[in-house]
Design an enzyme around this catalytic site. Structure first.
Site, PDB file in Angstrom:
ATOM      1  N   ASN A 164      -6.023  -2.743   2.521  1.00 21.83           N
ATOM      2  CA  ASN A 164      -6.040  -4.191   2.653  1.00 21.83           C
ATOM      3  C   ASN A 164      -7.479  -4.670   2.759  1.00 21.83           C
ATOM      4  O   ASN A 164      -8.307  -4.022   3.413  1.00 21.83           O
ATOM      5  CB  ASN A 164      -5.288  -4.632   3.902  1.00 21.83           C
ATOM      6  CG  ASN A 164      -3.790  -4.515   3.750  1.00 21.83           C
ATOM      7  OD1 ASN A 164      -3.261  -4.469   2.651  1.00 21.83           O
ATOM      8  ND2 ASN A 164      -3.093  -4.461   4.868  1.00 21.83           N
ATOM      9  N   ARG A 188       0.826  -1.219   0.000  1.00 24.33           N
ATOM     10  CA  ARG A 188       0.000   0.000   0.000  1.00 24.33           C
ATOM     11  C   ARG A 188       0.851   1.257   0.000  1.00 24.33           C
ATOM     12  O   ARG A 188       0.582   2.197  -0.731  1.00 24.33           O
ATOM     13  CB  ARG A 188      -0.942   0.001   1.213  1.00 24.33           C
ATOM     14  CG  ARG A 188      -2.014  -1.072   1.124  1.00 24.33           C
ATOM     15  CD  ARG A 188      -2.825  -1.157   2.400  1.00 24.33           C
ATOM     16  NE  ARG A 188      -1.937  -1.528   3.493  1.00 24.33           N
ATOM     17  CZ  ARG A 188      -2.063  -1.105   4.757  1.00 24.33           C
ATOM     18  NH1 ARG A 188      -3.052  -0.308   5.103  1.00 24.33           N
ATOM     19  NH2 ARG A 188      -1.215  -1.493   5.687  1.00 24.33           N
TER      20      ARG A 188
END
Length: 91
Positions: free
Chosen positions: A38, A20
């Site tokens: 996520n 990320r």
């Protein structure tokens, strides 16, 4: 140049490998806004908005990811009526 938004779902070893944060860095380099988060099933959802050429570049990068990631699949859908955020966040 036109602005567009897409949502991608990235499958593989993409959690716990800075995926990320690396996506955020790549997006900011290209002037892209959106988010990476996520999902409970182990995938990462990436929502990105920006110039079509920048979106195409980042979409290609999603297949690679950061060192340590092992991407096995990326699905991308173009969102016709999405609201582009003014920053890029990670969740």
């Amino acid at each position: 140049m036109s602005t567009r938004c897409v949502r991608a779902y990235v499958t593989g070893k993409v959690q716990g490998v800075w995926y990320r944060r690396a996506t955020q860095e790549q997006a900011l380099k290209r002037g892209i806004t959106g988010y990476a988060r996520n999902l409970p099933d182990g995938r990462v959802e990436v929502f990105i908005c920006g110039q079509s050429s920048a979106i195409a570049e980042l979409s290609e990068w999603l297949w690679q990811g950061p060192e340590g990631a092992r991407v096995t699949h990326v699905t991308v859908e173009v969102l016709d009526h999405a609201h582009a955020p003014d920053h890029f966040a990670t969740y």
